[in-house]
Design a protein around this motif. Structure first.
Motif, PDB file in Angstrom:
ATOM      1  N   SER A   4       0.857  -1.184   0.000  1.00 39.79           N
ATOM      2  CA  SER A   4       0.000   0.000   0.000  1.00 39.79           C
ATOM      3  C   SER A   4       0.889   1.228   0.000  1.00 39.79           C
ATOM      4  O   SER A   4       1.801   1.325   0.820  1.00 39.79           O
ATOM      5  CB  SER A   4      -0.883   0.018   1.244  1.00 39.79           C
ATOM      6  N   CYS A   5       0.611   2.154  -0.885  1.00 38.61           N
ATOM      7  CA  CYS A   5       1.381   3.403  -0.940  1.00 38.61           C
ATOM      8  C   CYS A   5       1.257   4.115   0.407  1.00 38.61           C
ATOM      9  O   CYS A   5       0.145   4.324   0.894  1.00 38.61           O
ATOM     10  CB  CYS A   5       0.840   4.285  -2.055  1.00 38.61           C
ATOM     11  N   PRO A   6       2.397   4.510   1.021  1.00 42.31           N
ATOM     12  CA  PRO A   6       2.305   5.200   2.320  1.00 42.31           C
ATOM     13  C   PRO A   6       1.756   6.615   2.195  1.00 42.31           C
ATOM     14  O   PRO A   6       1.426   7.233   3.193  1.00 42.31           O
ATOM     15  CB  PRO A   6       3.757   5.198   2.817  1.00 42.31           C
ATOM     16  N   HIS A   7       1.652   7.135   0.974  1.00 42.94           N
ATOM     17  CA  HIS A   7       1.181   8.508   0.782  1.00 42.94           C
ATOM     18  C   HIS A   7      -0.311   8.551   0.455  1.00 42.94           C
ATOM     19  O   HIS A   7      -1.052   9.344   1.011  1.00 42.94           O
ATOM     20  CB  HIS A   7       1.995   9.191  -0.322  1.00 42.94           C
ATOM     21  N   CYS A   8      -0.779   7.677  -0.475  1.00 36.72           N
ATOM     22  CA  CYS A   8      -2.192   7.739  -0.885  1.00 36.72           C
ATOM     23  C   CYS A   8      -2.945   6.435  -0.612  1.00 36.72           C
ATOM     24  O   CYS A   8      -4.136   6.355  -0.879  1.00 36.72           O
ATOM     25  CB  CYS A   8      -2.293   8.096  -2.372  1.00 36.72           C
ATOM     26  N   HIS A   9      -2.239   5.408  -0.108  1.00 33.15           N
ATOM     27  CA  HIS A   9      -2.827   4.120   0.284  1.00 33.15           C
ATOM     28  C   HIS A   9      -3.300   3.270  -0.888  1.00 33.15           C
ATOM     29  O   HIS A   9      -3.947   2.239  -0.684  1.00 33.15           O
ATOM     30  CB  HIS A   9      -3.947   4.296   1.328  1.00 33.15           C
ATOM     31  N   ARG A  24       7.960   3.907  -7.625  1.00 34.19           N
ATOM     32  CA  ARG A  24       7.004   4.968  -7.302  1.00 34.19           C
ATOM     33  C   ARG A  24       5.580   4.432  -7.405  1.00 34.19           C
ATOM     34  O   ARG A  24       5.316   3.499  -8.151  1.00 34.19           O
ATOM     35  CB  ARG A  24       7.181   6.152  -8.256  1.00 34.19           C
ATOM     36  N   CYS A  25       4.689   5.080  -6.674  1.00 35.46           N
ATOM     37  CA  CYS A  25       3.280   4.703  -6.684  1.00 35.46           C
ATOM     38  C   CYS A  25       2.687   4.976  -8.065  1.00 35.46           C
ATOM     39  O   CYS A  25       2.911   6.040  -8.658  1.00 35.46           O
ATOM     40  CB  CYS A  25       2.548   5.521  -5.630  1.00 35.46           C
ATOM     41  N   GLY A  26       1.919   4.020  -8.575  1.00 32.07           N
ATOM     42  CA  GLY A  26       1.292   4.176  -9.880  1.00 32.07           C
ATOM     43  C   GLY A  26       0.198   5.226  -9.894  1.00 32.07           C
ATOM     44  O   GLY A  26      -0.180   5.723 -10.951  1.00 32.07           O
TER      45      GLY A  26
HETATM   46 ZN   LIG Z   1       0.381   6.732  -3.883  1.00 30.15          ZN
END
Ligand SMILES: [Zn+2]
Length: 142
Positions: A4-9, A24-26
């Motif tokens: 899970s992205c720590p910034h946007c989940h 990086r988060c997609g």
């Molecule tokens: Zn993200």
């Protein structure tokens, strides 16, 4: 593994070998492995620890634990600073994942442990003042 992205989940699927490529988060395009603590679970814990390109510091915590909640901002602030580029900061909810806590003989929380290539280097039990926490990591981050 799925992280899970720590910034946007948002959930991101990552091949083990891509961990060393600063993924990086997609969705939000922020770095998945730096800047904020990653929430680990039973599906990705062992894979992340085994394949992480840098040491991983894990905060074993639980939602009902007052000292854990008090320590969380210091952990997040350290993850957002320069040490966040040298280590991977991760959290494991021991209430949600009792089998992992048991496998690592977590007897009190918070317990902070640093792993390198799946092997535990050192741990401390109990929340540390932020400065002391950073000094402890400095020593282990090389
Ligand atoms: Zn993200």
């Amino acid at each position: 593994m799925i992280v899970s992205c720590p910034h946007c989940h948002a959930k991101n699927r990552l091949a083990d070998e891509r961990l060393s490529e600063a993924p990086r988060c997609g969705v939000c395009h922020q770095p998945l492995l730096s800047g904020a603590p990653l929430a680990l679970d039973g599906d990705n814990f062992n894979a992340l620890l085994a394949h992480a390109p840098r040491p991983v510091v894990v905060d074993f915590w639980a939602p009902w634990c007052g000292p854990c909640r008090s320590f969380a901002p210091a952990f997040a602030a350290t993850a957002a600073g320069p040490l966040g580029e040298r280590l991977i900061f991760a959290k494991l909810d021991t209430e949600a994942q009792p089998a992992i806590a048991q496998a690592h003989a977590i007897r009190s929380i918070p317990t902070l442990a640093v792993f390198q290539r799946g092997r535990e280097l050192e741990r401390v039990s109990g929340a540390l003042p932020a400065g002391e926490f950073a000094r402890w990591l400095e020593r282990l981050a090389n």
